[in-house]
Write an enzyme that holds these catalytic residues in place. Structure first.
Site, PDB file in Angstrom:
ATOM      1  N   ILE A   1       0.806  -1.221   0.000  1.00  0.00           N
ATOM      2  CA  ILE A   1       0.000   0.000   0.000  1.00  0.00           C
ATOM      3  C   ILE A   1       0.837   1.269   0.000  1.00  0.00           C
ATOM      4  CG2 ILE A   1      -2.023  -1.051   1.071  1.00  0.00           C
ATOM      5  CD1 ILE A   1      -1.073   0.093   3.753  1.00  0.00           C
TER       6      ILE A   1
ATOM      7  N   LYS B   1       5.374  -1.919   8.207  1.00  0.00           N
ATOM      8  CA  LYS B   1       6.450  -1.184   7.539  1.00  0.00           C
ATOM      9  C   LYS B   1       7.707  -2.046   7.614  1.00  0.00           C
ATOM     10  CE  LYS B   1       7.901   2.792   9.270  1.00  0.00           C
ATOM     11  NZ  LYS B   1       7.939   4.248   9.556  1.00  0.00           N
TER      12      LYS B   1
ATOM     13  N   PHE C   1      12.240   4.121   4.590  1.00  0.00           N
ATOM     14  CA  PHE C   1      12.571   2.950   5.393  1.00  0.00           C
ATOM     15  C   PHE C   1      12.323   1.668   4.625  1.00  0.00           C
ATOM     16  CE2 PHE C   1      11.644  -0.310   8.581  1.00  0.00           C
ATOM     17  CZ  PHE C   1      12.693  -0.142   9.474  1.00  0.00           C
TER      18      PHE C   1
ATOM     19  N   ASP D   1       9.706  15.398  11.286  1.00  0.00           N
ATOM     20  CA  ASP D   1       9.448  14.987   9.899  1.00  0.00           C
ATOM     21  C   ASP D   1       7.957  15.081   9.572  1.00  0.00           C
ATOM     22  OD1 ASP D   1      10.195  14.146   7.371  1.00  0.00           O
ATOM     23  OD2 ASP D   1      10.088  12.006   7.864  1.00  0.00           O
TER      24      ASP D   1
END
Length: 303
Positions: free
Chosen positions: A41, A63, A46, A156
């Site tokens: 998705i 992730k 990373f 971030d």
């Protein structure tokens, strides 16, 4: 915090000291059909992001670090440390991790509506209403205010790191670059200013000539847009001492939403472009500031 998948795994990578959140690799392979591309998705610095369903029916996002990723185990550790200690309605919920067989995988709650960026720039998605954009910005501001009062700066904040649940409630994600207050004092003491590119975004109202989303024409009350624009400009002040803390930013955004609440008449809106912002996906705003991050997000919302 624990999971029924948390026991009895052997890690071959540098161990991470959060045993209660460790989920076996086999459970994650089962949840994603061995990381089949049809479950993919998203993709970030990373690694790849997959959707999956654990054996108990829980929907998750995974992730998974790419081997060639430049992001280190330190960012992996930071993400785990931050999210295992933080709880807030506008922070994505962390569900565990896997560091088995040299894997580095982070597991989160699944967010049905994806990233904020996909809704701001995705041509195949419905246009977000002005009120909805303000509500998202307010939610993010609340999350950042919680982080700042906890002594943490995200570092971030950008539209790809804002996720939306099934009700479009925003949640901040990706804490790998986050810093605690003592670290900020050491690493950012000579970096209290927005770059020249960032400073160029903070234009005066008379200079804000570029259009907001044309589909919002006639649907934005002028006083709401004006308060929003003023807030964004203050957040993007060149010097950190001139930028507001998150408390006043949150109040101003809520007030901008309040000003939008009355029934909108076609002839009550100001022309598109009178008080709008031109913004690029700009993620390197000075991370030591309390307000510069939300200033960038404020500006996104007007696109």
């Amino acid at each position: 915090m624990g999971s029924k998948h948390s026991k009895g795994t052997t890690s071959t990578s540098d161990p991470v000291p959060f045993e209660s959140g460790r989920i076996p690799l086999a459970a994650l392979q089962e949840a994603t059909n061995n990381f089949d591309n049809k479950y993919l998705i998203g993709e970030g610095g990373f690694g790849n992001i997959y959707r999956g369903v654990l054996c108990d029916g829980t929907k998750v996002a995974l992730k998974r670090r790419k081997l060639e990723s430049r992001q280190s185990i330190e960012e992996f550790r930071t993400e785990i440390e931050m999210l295992s200690q933080l709880r807030h309605p506008h922070l994505v919920s962390w569900m565990g991790y896997c560091d088995e067989n040299n894997e580095m995988i982070l597991i989160y709650e699944y967010m049905e509506n994806g990233t904020l960026r996909s809704h701001l720039y995705g041509s195949d998605l419905p246009t977000m209403r002005w009120e909805q954009r303000l509500e998202i910005c307010i939610g993010v501001a609340r999350g950042l205010h919680y982080l700042h009062t906890s002594g943490i700066i995200h570092c971030d904040v950008k539209s790809t790191n804002i996720l939306l649940d099934e009700n479009f409630v925003p949640k901040i994600t990706d804490f790998g670059l986050s810093k605690k207050a003592p670290e900020l004092e050491q690493t950012h003491a000579c970096n209290r200013f927005i770059s020249s590119e960032g400073a160029g975004l903070a234009q005066t109202p008379s200079q804000l000539k570029q259009s907001i989303d044309p589909k919002l024409q006639g649907k934005v009350r002028p006083d709401s847009l004006r308060k929003f624009g003023e807030t964004a400009v203050k957040c993007l002040a060149y010097s950190g001492v001139d930028r507001p803390s998150m408390g006043p930013v949150l109040w101003n955004l809520e007030y901008a939403l309040h000003l939008q609440e009355p029934v909108i008449q076609e002839n009550s809106s100001i022309p598109i472009g009178e008080l709008s912002l031109q913004i690029n996906d700009f993620s390197h705003v000075d991370a030591s500031s309390n307000a510069a991050q939300i200033g960038t997000l404020n500006s996104y919302i007007s696109l």
